[in-house]
Design a protein around this motif. Structure first.
Motif, PDB file in Angstrom:
ATOM      1  N   GLY A 101      19.763  27.041 -56.681  1.00  0.00           N
ATOM      2  CA  GLY A 101      20.205  25.208 -56.844  1.00  0.00           C
ATOM      3  C   GLY A 101      21.107  25.536 -55.359  1.00  0.00           C
ATOM      4  N   ALA A 102      21.525  25.912 -55.420  1.00  0.00           N
ATOM      5  CA  ALA A 102      22.107  25.841 -54.129  1.00  0.00           C
ATOM      6  C   ALA A 102      21.413  25.303 -52.652  1.00  0.00           C
ATOM      7  CB  ALA A 102      23.265  27.021 -53.827  1.00  0.00           C
ATOM      8  N   ASN A 103      20.375  25.910 -52.578  1.00  0.00           N
ATOM      9  CA  ASN A 103      19.490  26.061 -51.595  1.00  0.00           C
ATOM     10  C   ASN A 103      19.260  24.387 -52.075  1.00  0.00           C
ATOM     11  OD1 ASN A 103      20.336  28.522 -49.941  1.00  0.00           O
ATOM     12  ND2 ASN A 103      18.245  29.426 -51.656  1.00  0.00           N
ATOM     13  N   HIS A 104      18.890  24.452 -53.048  1.00  0.00           N
ATOM     14  CA  HIS A 104      17.576  23.027 -52.363  1.00  0.00           C
ATOM     15  C   HIS A 104      18.872  21.872 -53.148  1.00  0.00           C
ATOM     16  CE1 HIS A 104      15.292  24.784 -56.456  1.00  0.00           C
ATOM     17  NE2 HIS A 104      14.984  25.462 -54.964  1.00  0.00           N
ATOM     18  N   MET A 105      20.519  22.358 -53.239  1.00  0.00           N
ATOM     19  CA  MET A 105      21.331  20.765 -53.117  1.00  0.00           C
ATOM     20  C   MET A 105      21.402  20.839 -51.509  1.00  0.00           C
ATOM     21  SD  MET A 105      24.382  20.741 -52.107  1.00  0.00           S
ATOM     22  CE  MET A 105      25.652  22.176 -52.267  1.00  0.00           C
ATOM     23  N   GLY A 106      21.061  22.213 -50.640  1.00  0.00           N
ATOM     24  CA  GLY A 106      21.957  22.152 -49.476  1.00  0.00           C
ATOM     25  C   GLY A 106      20.201  21.392 -48.642  1.00  0.00           C
ATOM     26  N   TYR A 107      19.333  21.580 -48.831  1.00  0.00           N
ATOM     27  CA  TYR A 107      18.501  21.069 -48.471  1.00  0.00           C
ATOM     28  C   TYR A 107      17.936  19.591 -48.561  1.00  0.00           C
ATOM     29  CZ  TYR A 107      15.618  24.987 -46.781  1.00  0.00           C
ATOM     30  OH  TYR A 107      15.579  26.335 -46.106  1.00  0.00           O
ATOM     31  N   HIS A 108      18.294  18.829 -49.585  1.00  0.00           N
ATOM     32  CA  HIS A 108      19.165  17.698 -50.072  1.00  0.00           C
ATOM     33  C   HIS A 108      19.969  16.935 -48.810  1.00  0.00           C
ATOM     34  CE1 HIS A 108      16.430  16.421 -54.407  1.00  0.00           C
ATOM     35  NE2 HIS A 108      16.554  17.706 -54.214  1.00  0.00           N
ATOM     36  N   ILE A 109      20.954  17.788 -48.938  1.00  0.00           N
ATOM     37  CA  ILE A 109      22.252  17.000 -48.657  1.00  0.00           C
ATOM     38  C   ILE A 109      21.625  16.776 -46.493  1.00  0.00           C
ATOM     39  CG2 ILE A 109      24.422  17.240 -47.183  1.00  0.00           C
ATOM     40  CD1 ILE A 109      24.651  18.141 -49.438  1.00  0.00           C
ATOM     41  N   ALA A 110      21.072  18.026 -46.145  1.00  0.00           N
ATOM     42  CA  ALA A 110      20.673  18.388 -44.646  1.00  0.00           C
ATOM     43  C   ALA A 110      19.770  16.541 -44.705  1.00  0.00           C
ATOM     44  CB  ALA A 110      19.661  19.690 -44.384  1.00  0.00           C
ATOM     45  N   THR A 111      19.307  17.254 -45.368  1.00  0.00           N
ATOM     46  CA  THR A 111      17.763  15.789 -45.403  1.00  0.00           C
ATOM     47  C   THR A 111      18.034  14.732 -45.037  1.00  0.00           C
ATOM     48  OG1 THR A 111      15.655  17.307 -46.192  1.00  0.00           O
ATOM     49  CG2 THR A 111      15.725  15.139 -45.728  1.00  0.00           C
ATOM     50  N   MET A 112      19.132  13.945 -46.772  1.00  0.00           N
ATOM     51  CA  MET A 112      19.802  12.913 -46.068  1.00  0.00           C
ATOM     52  C   MET A 112      20.339  12.654 -44.796  1.00  0.00           C
ATOM     53  SD  MET A 112      18.088  10.988 -48.420  1.00  0.00           S
ATOM     54  CE  MET A 112      16.686  12.305 -48.831  1.00  0.00           C
ATOM     55  N   LEU A 113      21.677  13.339 -44.495  1.00  0.00           N
ATOM     56  CA  LEU A 113      21.456  13.202 -42.932  1.00  0.00           C
ATOM     57  C   LEU A 113      20.909  13.020 -42.381  1.00  0.00           C
ATOM     58  CD1 LEU A 113      24.987  15.831 -43.929  1.00  0.00           C
ATOM     59  CD2 LEU A 113      25.160  13.139 -44.058  1.00  0.00           C
ATOM     60  N   GLY A 114      19.677  14.140 -41.618  1.00  0.00           N
ATOM     61  CA  GLY A 114      18.817  14.405 -40.752  1.00  0.00           C
ATOM     62  C   GLY A 114      17.765  13.085 -40.973  1.00  0.00           C
ATOM     63  N   LEU A 115      17.321  12.397 -41.195  1.00  0.00           N
ATOM     64  CA  LEU A 115      17.028  11.394 -41.635  1.00  0.00           C
ATOM     65  C   LEU A 115      17.698  10.354 -41.457  1.00  0.00           C
ATOM     66  CD1 LEU A 115      15.519  11.720 -45.181  1.00  0.00           C
ATOM     67  CD2 LEU A 115      13.559  11.493 -42.470  1.00  0.00           C
ATOM     68  N   HIS A 116      18.783   9.820 -41.264  1.00  0.00           N
ATOM     69  CA  HIS A 116      19.846   9.090 -40.920  1.00  0.00           C
ATOM     70  C   HIS A 116      20.562   9.222 -39.934  1.00  0.00           C
ATOM     71  CE1 HIS A 116      20.550   6.066 -44.405  1.00  0.00           C
ATOM     72  NE2 HIS A 116      19.989   7.101 -45.428  1.00  0.00           N
ATOM     73  N   GLU A 117      20.788  10.312 -39.325  1.00  0.00           N
ATOM     74  CA  GLU A 117      20.727  10.472 -37.799  1.00  0.00           C
ATOM     75  C   GLU A 117      19.943  10.251 -36.708  1.00  0.00           C
ATOM     76  OE1 GLU A 117      21.677  13.927 -35.013  1.00  0.00           O
ATOM     77  OE2 GLU A 117      22.583  14.141 -36.485  1.00  0.00           O
ATOM     78  N   TYR A 118      18.463  10.212 -36.876  1.00  0.00           N
ATOM     79  CA  TYR A 118      17.932   9.983 -36.872  1.00  0.00           C
ATOM     80  C   TYR A 118      17.237   8.445 -37.161  1.00  0.00           C
ATOM     81  CZ  TYR A 118      12.525   9.454 -36.006  1.00  0.00           C
ATOM     82  OH  TYR A 118      10.843   8.226 -35.600  1.00  0.00           O
ATOM     83  N   PHE A 119      17.593   7.854 -38.646  1.00  0.00           N
ATOM     84  CA  PHE A 119      17.782   6.460 -38.004  1.00  0.00           C
ATOM     85  C   PHE A 119      18.648   5.224 -37.402  1.00  0.00           C
ATOM     86  CE2 PHE A 119      16.439   6.668 -42.524  1.00  0.00           C
ATOM     87  CZ  PHE A 119      15.499   7.056 -42.398  1.00  0.00           C
ATOM     88  N   LEU A 120      19.400   6.190 -36.478  1.00  0.00           N
ATOM     89  CA  LEU A 120      20.657   5.527 -35.622  1.00  0.00           C
ATOM     90  C   LEU A 120      19.672   5.983 -34.111  1.00  0.00           C
ATOM     91  CD1 LEU A 120      23.162   6.925 -37.478  1.00  0.00           C
ATOM     92  CD2 LEU A 120      22.251   4.686 -37.508  1.00  0.00           C
ATOM     93  N   SER A 121      18.882   6.581 -34.122  1.00  0.00           N
ATOM     94  CA  SER A 121      18.178   7.176 -33.225  1.00  0.00           C
ATOM     95  C   SER A 121      17.325   6.411 -32.080  1.00  0.00           C
ATOM     96  CB  SER A 121      18.080   8.776 -32.711  1.00  0.00           C
ATOM     97  OG  SER A 121      16.663   8.860 -33.888  1.00  0.00           O
ATOM     98  N   LEU A 122      16.995   5.221 -33.318  1.00  0.00           N
ATOM     99  CA  LEU A 122      15.352   4.533 -33.527  1.00  0.00           C
ATOM    100  C   LEU A 122      15.734   3.366 -32.101  1.00  0.00           C
ATOM    101  CD1 LEU A 122      13.664   4.188 -36.347  1.00  0.00           C
ATOM    102  CD2 LEU A 122      12.997   5.389 -35.246  1.00  0.00           C
ATOM    103  N   HIS A 123      16.884   3.443 -31.994  1.00  0.00           N
ATOM    104  CA  HIS A 123      17.483   1.754 -30.875  1.00  0.00           C
ATOM    105  C   HIS A 123      17.271   2.641 -29.030  1.00  0.00           C
ATOM    106  CE1 HIS A 123      20.852   4.053 -30.172  1.00  0.00           C
ATOM    107  NE2 HIS A 123      21.524   4.160 -29.054  1.00  0.00           N
ATOM    108  N   LYS A 124      17.104   4.053 -29.055  1.00  0.00           N
ATOM    109  CA  LYS A 124      16.478   4.344 -27.800  1.00  0.00           C
ATOM    110  C   LYS A 124      14.938   3.677 -27.717  1.00  0.00           C
ATOM    111  CE  LYS A 124      19.640   8.670 -28.341  1.00  0.00           C
ATOM    112  NZ  LYS A 124      19.655  10.361 -29.004  1.00  0.00           N
ATOM    113  N   PHE A 125      14.086   3.731 -28.819  1.00  0.00           N
ATOM    114  CA  PHE A 125      12.814   3.146 -28.370  1.00  0.00           C
ATOM    115  C   PHE A 125      12.482   2.028 -28.366  1.00  0.00           C
ATOM    116  CE2 PHE A 125      12.754   7.696 -29.728  1.00  0.00           C
ATOM    117  CZ  PHE A 125      12.441   8.335 -28.850  1.00  0.00           C
ATOM    118  N   ASN A 126      13.896   0.848 -28.624  1.00  0.00           N
ATOM    119  CA  ASN A 126      13.700  -0.154 -29.198  1.00  0.00           C
ATOM    120  C   ASN A 126      12.978  -0.560 -30.411  1.00  0.00           C
ATOM    121  OD1 ASN A 126      14.570  -2.747 -28.520  1.00  0.00           O
ATOM    122  ND2 ASN A 126      12.174  -3.090 -27.517  1.00  0.00           N
ATOM    123  N   ILE A 127      12.968   0.212 -31.640  1.00  0.00           N
ATOM    124  CA  ILE A 127      12.387   0.539 -32.412  1.00  0.00           C
ATOM    125  C   ILE A 127      13.915  -0.054 -33.291  1.00  0.00           C
ATOM    126  CG2 ILE A 127      11.540   1.778 -34.255  1.00  0.00           C
ATOM    127  CD1 ILE A 127      10.049   3.040 -31.996  1.00  0.00           C
TER     128      ILE A 127
END
Length: 682
Positions: free
Chosen positions: A545-571
């Motif tokens: 369960g520790a691995n599963h929880m870790g992947y959940h948090i990493a995925t959400m944080l990674g996606l939000h970091e990616y969303f914030l980078s979209l402005h570089k492409f004017n998206i």
């Protein structure tokens, strides 16, 4: 998209009580900690309900029994928004909501709203109005993903509501090995999430979606036109074979001299010859019946049938008479043999007696007596009469005459039958000829139909021009789509997501934290690349369960970091800039952690080292979120709902304690040790 939670406000049903509000920092990791049964997990459901969910999933009993309104104070790029929604009571939800938007909203004024019904009535809207307003702020288009399937909800236009998959990680999801995204455990939400992912990740834009819809429409038209062309070609081939077969049959009927060479003749040449045949028949029709022939034939046939019937009847009568006379004649012979001949034989001596009589003396007693002579003469007369009977009763002559008459009449009957057979043969011949003529006319009809169908299936070039034009339009759409997607392709987008998620897996206590992570949109999960074995493993295949929880948090944080980078492409970034995690440390069960923090750094270090590995893993949750704030320049708000006390994040930058809901907390603020204040329950 800047969209953060400033305050959560709940208004009591008892208006004499003060509203309860929970403030959050906009640019930090907000931690709300406390004991169980204090209402922490309800925070996600309150936010979801106020942000326009269709159903109310806020826990019943204590919370809903005491709350009249649930409200959220939101900060956006250009305004502040107040959203409130009534507790639905016995209903699953309520469509009525309250929306107030202003450049700046004063919190004290919000806290008085439940006592100001007039003001509430002025800001009343429905759920759809709220969602539409959020869609406008996010920049979502109203266009559907597919106009052809209006019944499918997941093909509706993308909505602010769809992005909740990236906002909330409730307690039942945050360490779930099979479900990565909020509400992705239902078929409808899964399909919608798959469809919106390309738009959310930026490698498809509203313009690209519209271009793809236009391309799809063109492709459907092309498919239809191509099918029509293929049908015409197939039909022409079929009817081409038909006209060739018809020409061969026309030769069999004698309607053409068959001068054309079928192997070297075109369809048009064959059609020309067949049209000549049909025109000739139409101008010079072949008679099927000769006028009056049917009547004459019927009269002649009936006369012979009547004559045969009469003759057959007469023959039958004579045969009956012959039978009867023959029977009589046979009986006479039997009678003559049995009776007459017997009497004649008995009377034969009479002649001898008469011949030997010399006088009147009795031949028996030799006395003088004339009576004997008289008796002999009488017997002689009887003998003569018996001989006459045999001659007079002979029927052979009559029998002979009847037989001759019957033979004569049978010969006549034979001739009549012969004449009838001749007539029937003539009739059959005439019927055969008539049938042949009828077959010719039916054949002419088939020829005319075949010629008509060949002409209808002819390809005049217009359809091919339309197909060529559609192909050209599709190529042009493809060119435009490629030019738009060249800014950020799907491959580049997914690679960037992988890099972002993998940064956080390395920070968390994950066994294979250094293995790259790949987002699998089709299955709405992630895969972990096993570099040593060169294979991809689904994250649910990796135990703990520790691995599963870790992947959940990493995925959400990674996606939000990616969303914030979209402005570089004017998206545009359509996703609200906040995440809520509910009790991610549940997988560790650390030892009892002191609530009071030691005064010196050394004492803090010593205490942390004594608390064991699970506590250190729990600390990594908060340190990773702190690093996320640094990497994203505090652009995304994080809210963590936890049991763990402050020691787990003590000393970390960008982490803010919202409230501590513990009964034994020494410095607990009155009425702020739970979601529902004690004063509401008194």
């Amino acid at each position: 998209m800047k969209f953060k939670i400033k305050n959560i406000i709940i208004y009591p049903k008892d208006e004499s009580k003060e509203p309860r509000y929970i403030p959050f920092e906009l640019n930090k990791v907000n931690v709300l900690t406390g004991d169980s049964h204090k209402g922490k997990s309800a925070i996600i459901h309150i936010l979801d309900y106020c942000l326009g969910s269709e159903k109310c999933t806020i826990p019943v009993d204590t919370i809903r029994d005491n709350v009249a309104f649930f409200a959220v104070h939101i900060i956006t790029e250009n305004s502040e928004i107040f959203i409130a929604r009534e507790e639905p009571g016995s209903q699953a939800s309520t469509t009525e909501m309250y929306l107030f938007e202003k450049a700046k909203i004063d919190l004290p004024s919000l806290l008085k709203l439940n006592n100001n019904r007039d003001r509430l009535s002025r800001i009343k809207v429905n759920r759809r109005n709220v969602v539409n307003r959020f869609n406008q702020i996010a920049g979502f288009s109203t266009q559907r993903f597919d106009d052809d399937n209006s019944q499918n909800k997941w093909l509706e236009s993308a909505s602010f509501r769809d992005t909740s998959a990236f906002q909330f990680q409730p307690q039942n999801i945050v360490a779930n090995p099979t479900t990565l995204f909020y509400k992705a455990d239902t078929y409808e939400h899964q399909n919608k999430l798959r469809i919106i992912f390309p738009l959310i990740l930026g490698y498809e834009t509203n313009e690209i979606i519209e271009l793809k819809k236009e391309k799809k429409d063109l492709e459907q038209q092309l498919s239809k036109k191509s099918s029509q062309l293929e049908e015409k070609r197939s039909a022409r081939d079929i009817w081409k074979n038909e006209v060739f077969n018809h020409y061969s049959k026309a030769f069999d009927f004698g309607l053409t001299n068959g001068e054309l060479d079928l192997d070297n003749s075109t369809v048009d040449e064959i059609i020309y010859e067949l049209e000549k045949i049909t025109n000739d028949i139409n101008k010079n029709p072949i008679p099927i019946y000769i006028s009056g022939s049917a009547t004459k034939f019927a009269e002649k046939l009936q006369t012979l049938i009547d004559k045969r019937s009469e003759l057959a009847f007469d023959i039958d009568n004579k045969r009956l008479s012959l039978t009867k006379i023959s029977q009589v004649n046979s009986s006479r012979q039997e009678y003559f043999e049995e009776v007459v001949k017997t009497k004649i034989n008995r009377l034969k001596p009479i002649d001898w007696f008469i011949q030997n009589e010399s006088d009147s003396r009795c031949p028996f007693c030799d006395s003088e007596n004339h009576k004997a002579t008289k008796q002999l003469l009488l017997l002689q007369d009887a003998s003569l009469k018996l001989n006459a009977i045999t001659n007079d009763t002979n029927l052979d002559r009559e029998i002979s005459i009847l037989k001759k008459e019957i033979l004569k009449q049978e010969e006549v009957l034979k001739n009549i039958n012969s004449n009838l057979n001749s007539i029937y043969r003539e009739q059959n011949k005439e019927n055969t000829e008539r049938k042949k003529v009828e077959d010719i006319y039916r054949f002419i009809g088939k020829i005319e139909e075949a010629i008509d169908n060949v002409k209808k299936s002819s390809i005049d070039g217009t359809l091919q021009d339309e197909i060529d034009s559609l192909k050209s339009d599709i190529l042009e759409k493809d060119k435009k789509i490629r030019s738009k997607t060249s800014i950020l392709s799907e491959a580049i987008a997914l690679q960037n997501v992988t890099l972002a998620i993998s940064k956080y897996t390395e920070m968390l206590d994950i066994e294979r934290g250094k293995d790259p992570v790949k987002l699998d949109i089709q299955n709405l999960t992630i895969k972990v690349l096993n570099q040593g074995k060169n294979r991809e493993d689904y994250f649910w295949e990796i135990g703990s369960g520790a691995n599963h929880m870790g992947y959940h948090i990493a995925t959400m944080l990674g996606l939000h970091e990616y969303f914030l980078s979209l402005h570089k492409f004017n998206i545009p970034n359509y996703v609200p800039s906040f995440i809520v995690f509910d009790q991610p440390s549940q997988v560790y069960f650390p030892k009892s952690i002191p609530e009071d923090i030691p005064k010196t750094p050394k004492e803090i270090r010593d205490l942390k080292s004594k608390l064991g590995e699970d506590f250190r893993s729990t600390m990594k949750i908060f340190s990773t979120c702190s690093q996320f704030m640094k990497r994203t320049k505090n652009s995304t708000q994080v809210i963590i709902l936890e049991h763990t006390p402050e020691l787990a994040w003590h000393g970390l930058d960008n982490v803010h304690l919202v409230e501590d809901w513990r009964n034994d907390k020494k410095n607990a603020v009155k009425d702020k040790d739970a979601l529902i204040p004690k004063s509401w329950l008194e």
